[in-house]
Design a protein around this motif. Structure first.
Motif, short mmCIF file in Angstrom:
data_model
loop_
_atom_site.label_atom_id
_atom_site.label_comp_id
_atom_site.label_asym_id
_atom_site.label_seq_id
_atom_site.Cartn_x
_atom_site.Cartn_y
_atom_site.Cartn_z
N ASP A 1 0.91 -0.95 0.07
CA ASP A 1 -0.01 -0.14 -0.11
C ASP A 1 0.83 1.23 0.16
O ASP A 1 1.63 1.51 0.95
CB ASP A 1 -1.09 -0.02 1.27
CG ASP A 1 -1.83 1.16 1.42
OD1 ASP A 1 -1.56 2.27 0.65
OD2 ASP A 1 -2.66 1.24 2.44
N PRO A 2 0.89 2.22 -0.96
CA PRO A 2 1.67 3.35 -1.21
C PRO A 2 1.46 4.23 0.22
O PRO A 2 2.60 5.01 0.59
CB PRO A 2 0.95 4.00 -2.20
CG PRO A 2 -0.03 3.36 -2.90
CD PRO A 2 -0.27 2.03 -2.11
N GLU A 3 0.42 4.19 1.11
CA GLU A 3 0.28 4.91 2.20
C GLU A 3 1.41 4.43 3.29
O GLU A 3 1.72 5.24 3.94
CB GLU A 3 -1.19 4.82 2.73
CG GLU A 3 -1.52 5.60 3.74
CD GLU A 3 -1.32 6.96 3.55
OE1 GLU A 3 -1.11 8.02 4.37
OE2 GLU A 3 -1.48 7.59 2.14
N ILE A 4 1.67 3.19 3.08
CA ILE A 4 2.93 2.87 3.99
C ILE A 4 4.02 3.76 3.97
O ILE A 4 4.91 3.89 4.92
CB ILE A 4 3.25 1.33 3.85
CG1 ILE A 4 1.97 0.39 4.22
CG2 ILE A 4 4.45 1.08 4.54
CD1 ILE A 4 2.00 -1.27 3.94
N PHE A 5 4.67 4.06 2.68
CA PHE A 5 5.64 4.83 2.44
C PHE A 5 5.49 6.03 2.86
O PHE A 5 6.28 6.89 3.54
CB PHE A 5 5.96 4.61 1.02
CG PHE A 5 6.30 3.24 0.53
CD1 PHE A 5 7.06 2.39 1.01
CD2 PHE A 5 5.40 2.37 -0.43
CE1 PHE A 5 7.59 1.23 0.71
CE2 PHE A 5 5.64 1.02 -0.57
CZ PHE A 5 6.68 0.56 -0.14
N ARG A 6 4.35 6.80 2.64
CA ARG A 6 4.03 7.99 3.19
C ARG A 6 4.17 8.12 4.68
O ARG A 6 4.79 8.95 5.38
CB ARG A 6 2.74 8.49 2.80
CG ARG A 6 2.21 10.06 3.35
CD ARG A 6 0.82 10.47 2.78
NE ARG A 6 0.71 10.72 1.36
CZ ARG A 6 1.19 11.53 0.59
NH1 ARG A 6 1.65 12.70 1.39
NH2 ARG A 6 0.96 11.65 -0.62
N ARG A 7 3.53 6.85 5.29
CA ARG A 7 3.53 7.04 6.93
C ARG A 7 5.03 6.82 7.34
O ARG A 7 5.26 7.53 8.06
CB ARG A 7 2.87 5.97 7.23
CG ARG A 7 1.08 6.21 7.24
CD ARG A 7 0.48 5.14 8.11
NE ARG A 7 1.10 3.77 8.03
CZ ARG A 7 0.29 2.77 7.35
NH1 ARG A 7 -0.96 3.16 6.54
NH2 ARG A 7 0.69 1.67 7.27
#
Length: 145
Positions: A72-78
């Motif tokens: 999930d790309p949101e993991i890299f943002r987090r």
């Protein structure tokens, strides 16, 4: 006519784009995370727990034993946000480039924060004018002029 250079997203202010330029050498995820974690005195387990991903998965990404294409790309943002909260200079753009992903634009929260920062920097009269302008832009607003 407005001329811009580079990628621009509504609500992104110019110094963010410059700050988010890729690091020289095109570092991979493992190199970036190792450096950032060392800089802030944390380890992979700390980061994994903070961003709600298993330590094993994070370690496999870092060592290249597993790809990141299904993550999930949101993991890299987090990850970037957490590292920055700990004092690192890692950017969202940097992590996305390291994993070969398209760099996302700012989130709604980031755009809202930028607008709030602008509002707070204005004198009171300009704040009032900005609120009036925003009210006039709302769907269904009736123009009186």
């Amino acid at each position: 006519m407005r001329v811009t250079t580079g990628q621009h997203h509504p609500g992104e202010h110019p110094h963010v784009a410059a700050e988010a330029a890729p690091r020289p050498g095109g570092e991979d995820l493992g190199v970036i995370l190792a450096r950032a974690l060392k800089d802030v005195g944390k380890n992979q387990k700390d980061l994994a727990a903070a961003v709600a991903v298993s330590h094993s998965t994070l370690n496999h990404w870092v060592t290249g034993k597993r790809g990141t294409s299904r993550a999930d790309p949101e993991i890299f943002r987090r990850m970037a946000e957490q590292l920055r909260a700990w004092g690192s200079d890692v950017t969202v753009r940097e992590l996305f480039q390291a994993v070969g992903r398209r760099v996302p634009g700012p989130t709604d929260r980031e755009r809202e924060q930028r607008l709030l920062d602008i509002y707070r920097s204005l004198p009171v009269e300009a704040q009032r004018a900005l609120v009036q302008t925003a009210e006039a832009m709302k769907p269904g607003a009736i123009s009186t002029g």
